[in-house]
Scaffold this motif. Structure first.
Motif, mmCIF file in Angstrom:
data_model
loop_
_atom_site.group_PDB
_atom_site.id
_atom_site.type_symbol
_atom_site.label_atom_id
_atom_site.label_comp_id
_atom_site.label_asym_id
_atom_site.label_seq_id
_atom_site.Cartn_x
_atom_site.Cartn_y
_atom_site.Cartn_z
ATOM 1 N N LEU A 1 1.868 -21.595 -3.670
ATOM 2 C CA LEU A 1 1.915 -20.254 -4.252
ATOM 3 C C LEU A 1 2.322 -19.220 -3.213
ATOM 4 N N SER A 2 2.824 -18.102 -3.704
ATOM 5 C CA SER A 2 3.221 -16.993 -2.845
ATOM 6 C C SER A 2 2.174 -15.894 -2.888
ATOM 7 N N GLY A 3 2.128 -15.110 -1.845
ATOM 8 C CA GLY A 3 1.311 -13.893 -1.861
ATOM 9 C C GLY A 3 2.166 -12.730 -2.338
ATOM 10 N N GLY A 4 1.688 -11.521 -2.043
ATOM 11 C CA GLY A 4 2.426 -10.325 -2.447
ATOM 12 C C GLY A 4 2.098 -9.903 -3.870
ATOM 13 N N SER A 5 2.684 -8.780 -4.270
ATOM 14 C CA SER A 5 2.374 -8.195 -5.583
ATOM 15 C C SER A 5 3.242 -8.751 -6.717
ATOM 16 N N THR A 6 4.463 -9.182 -6.379
ATOM 17 C CA THR A 6 5.386 -9.585 -7.459
ATOM 18 C C THR A 6 4.847 -10.709 -8.341
ATOM 19 N N PRO A 7 4.256 -11.758 -7.772
ATOM 20 C CA PRO A 7 3.827 -12.869 -8.636
ATOM 21 C C PRO A 7 2.533 -12.598 -9.408
ATOM 22 N N GLY B 1 2.040 -20.842 0.447
ATOM 23 C CA GLY B 1 3.176 -20.785 1.364
ATOM 24 C C GLY B 1 2.852 -19.982 2.605
ATOM 25 N N ASP B 2 1.894 -19.082 2.473
ATOM 26 C CA ASP B 2 1.426 -18.353 3.649
ATOM 27 C C ASP B 2 0.090 -17.714 3.322
ATOM 28 N N GLU B 3 -0.542 -17.166 4.348
ATOM 29 C CA GLU B 3 -1.853 -16.551 4.148
ATOM 30 C C GLU B 3 -2.062 -15.523 5.254
ATOM 31 N N ARG B 4 -2.764 -14.485 4.880
ATOM 32 C CA ARG B 4 -3.127 -13.487 5.889
ATOM 33 C C ARG B 4 -4.426 -13.951 6.533
ATOM 34 N N CYS B 5 -4.623 -13.599 7.804
ATOM 35 C CA CYS B 5 -5.842 -14.030 8.527
ATOM 36 C C CYS B 5 -6.988 -13.068 8.235
ATOM 37 N N SER C 1 -6.217 -11.321 0.801
ATOM 38 C CA SER C 1 -6.011 -12.779 0.923
ATOM 39 C C SER C 1 -5.105 -13.259 -0.204
ATOM 40 N N CYS C 2 -4.069 -13.999 0.137
ATOM 41 C CA CYS C 2 -3.157 -14.563 -0.879
ATOM 42 C C CYS C 2 -3.934 -15.487 -1.817
ATOM 43 N N TYR C 3 -4.860 -16.233 -1.232
ATOM 44 C CA TYR C 3 -5.711 -17.129 -2.036
ATOM 45 C C TYR C 3 -6.529 -16.299 -3.014
ATOM 46 N N LEU D 1 8.184 -18.197 -3.883
ATOM 47 C CA LEU D 1 8.397 -17.334 -2.717
ATOM 48 C C LEU D 1 8.729 -15.924 -3.180
ATOM 49 N N GLY D 2 8.418 -14.963 -2.320
ATOM 50 C CA GLY D 2 8.847 -13.584 -2.564
ATOM 51 C C GLY D 2 9.893 -13.212 -1.531
ATOM 52 N N LEU D 3 10.374 -11.991 -1.644
ATOM 53 C CA LEU D 3 11.378 -11.487 -0.700
ATOM 54 C C LEU D 3 10.954 -10.098 -0.251
ATOM 55 N N GLY D 4 10.865 -9.910 1.037
ATOM 56 C CA GLY D 4 10.556 -8.576 1.546
ATOM 57 C C GLY D 4 11.818 -7.725 1.601
ATOM 58 N N GLY E 1 14.065 -8.749 4.219
ATOM 59 C CA GLY E 1 14.643 -10.090 4.203
ATOM 60 C C GLY E 1 13.662 -11.184 4.583
ATOM 61 N N HIS E 2 12.407 -10.849 4.791
ATOM 62 C CA HIS E 2 11.430 -11.913 5.100
ATOM 63 C C HIS E 2 11.054 -12.656 3.825
ATOM 64 N N THR E 3 10.507 -13.846 4.022
ATOM 65 C CA THR E 3 9.908 -14.588 2.929
ATOM 66 C C THR E 3 8.708 -15.353 3.476
ATOM 67 N N ALA E 4 7.737 -15.582 2.623
ATOM 68 C CA ALA E 4 6.431 -16.078 3.097
ATOM 69 C C ALA E 4 6.041 -15.183 4.269
ATOM 70 N N SER E 5 5.692 -15.776 5.429
ATOM 71 C CA SER E 5 5.452 -14.902 6.595
ATOM 72 C C SER E 5 6.447 -15.224 7.692
ATOM 73 N N ASP F 1 1.472 -2.098 4.723
ATOM 74 C CA ASP F 1 0.111 -1.894 5.236
ATOM 75 C C ASP F 1 -0.674 -3.205 5.151
ATOM 76 N N ARG F 2 0.066 -4.320 5.231
ATOM 77 C CA ARG F 2 -0.596 -5.620 5.035
ATOM 78 C C ARG F 2 -1.124 -6.178 6.352
ATOM 79 N N PRO F 3 -2.089 -7.119 6.269
ATOM 80 C CA PRO F 3 -2.644 -7.692 7.502
ATOM 81 C C PRO F 3 -1.532 -8.313 8.352
ATOM 82 N N GLU G 1 14.146 -1.698 -4.232
ATOM 83 C CA GLU G 1 13.941 -1.795 -2.780
ATOM 84 C C GLU G 1 14.281 -3.184 -2.253
ATOM 85 N N LYS G 2 14.438 -4.164 -3.175
ATOM 86 C CA LYS G 2 14.804 -5.526 -2.716
ATOM 87 C C LYS G 2 16.309 -5.776 -2.836
ATOM 88 N N ALA G 3 17.051 -4.821 -3.407
ATOM 89 C CA ALA G 3 18.467 -5.057 -3.749
ATOM 90 C C ALA G 3 19.311 -5.382 -2.524
#
Ligand code: 6PG
Length: 254
Positions: free
Chosen positions: A40-46, A68-72, A80-82, A138-141, A144-148, A170-172, A197-199
């Motif tokens: 699974l992905s984190g972020g707001s989109t999913p 796919g990633d997690e904040r500490c 937390s993505c979880y 996955l998401g897209l920042g 251009g980032h994805t996951a972390s 403002d993420r961890p 903003e992702k275009a």
């Protein structure tokens, strides 16, 4: 053509399509392998997708959840993505605890990355270094980032996980990420990208110069699987009508 871009009028239609794809892919994997392994992905989109999935019927005991990633941060932390997926979806389904492969971000980046690498291998019974996921979300920042995997980050070779410190919105900052070696082993990779903003990042990732060092989403190239972008009109607003080796389709409002 392994890469497809589906453009939706807005996020609701996209999320419903994604939920349907999740269900179909899960059922097919369970039929074929006896289980469904998803990262699974984190972020707001999913989040809209996760809320929809809390209302579907699936053999949940046969689904294995990874991230796919997690904040500490602690697993109870709103960042937390979880916890994001659990709070709107997983907590409401009969999923055995042993099916939840949470990245233990609270250990700190290095320790959590090492721990997860061990657990990925253990999950395959030692047969492989990581599962070949049936589905990776996955998401897209906007950068251009994805996951972390962030712009300028070092290539990760065949390492399955990587400890990360990166400042985004403002993420961890301290995180753990799976690597392209793991993502690209998946049978299906689905990116979700919504909003104007992702275009620019979407255009550069999909049809810009090859620059995976600065555009980590370009590092995502499935070895044998499929790559599907689910985007809304706003995120697709800078895409050309055609992209070489990419199938582009527009889907109607539901
Ligand atoms: C995370 C995600 C990250 C996210 C993008 C897009 O942990 O934050 O893995 O890669 O998918 O930053 O985030 P939004 O969906 O909130 O725009």
């Amino acid at each position: 053509m392994k890469t497809k871009i589906s453009i939706f009028p807005e996020k609701t239609a996209l999320s419903h399509y994604a939920a349907d794809f999740f269900v179909r892919t899960a059922r097919a994997a369970i039929q074929k392998y006896g289980h469904f392994q998803v990262a699974l992905s984190g972020g707001s989109t999913p989040m809209a997708l996760y809320k929809l999935l809390s209302g579907v019927s699936l053999p949940w005991r046969k689904i294995l959840f990874y991230w796919g990633d997690e904040r500490c941060v602690p697993p109870t932390d709103a960042e937390s993505c979880y916890n994001q997926a659990r709070s709107v979806w997983l907590a409401f389904k009969p999923i055995p605890e042993k099916n939840i492969f949470r990245i233990q971000g609270e250990l700190g980046p290095e320790a959590a990355a090492a721990d997860y690498a061990k657990r990925l291998e253990a999950a395959t019974g030692g047969k492989r270094r990581w599962p070949a996921f049936d589905l990776v979300l996955l998401g897209l920042g906007a950068d251009g980032h994805t996951a972390s995997l962030f712009p300028g980050s070092a290539e990760t070779g065949d390492a399955p996980t990587v400890a990360v410190t990166a400042h985004y919105q403002d993420r961890p900052a301290n995180r753990v990420s799976l690597t392209p070696a793991v993502f690209n082993d998946a049978h299906h990779i689905v990116f979700l990208a919504v909003g104007a903003e992702k275009a620019a990042a979407l255009r550069e990732t999909v049809c810009g110069e090859r620059n995976p060092a600065q555009l980590p989403a370009q590092r995502i190239c499935p070895l044998n699987g499929t790559l599907h972008w689910l985007v809304d009109e706003a995120a697709a607003s800078q895409l050309p009508a055609q992209v070489e080796d990419v199938k582009i389709q527009r889907l109607p409002k539901e």
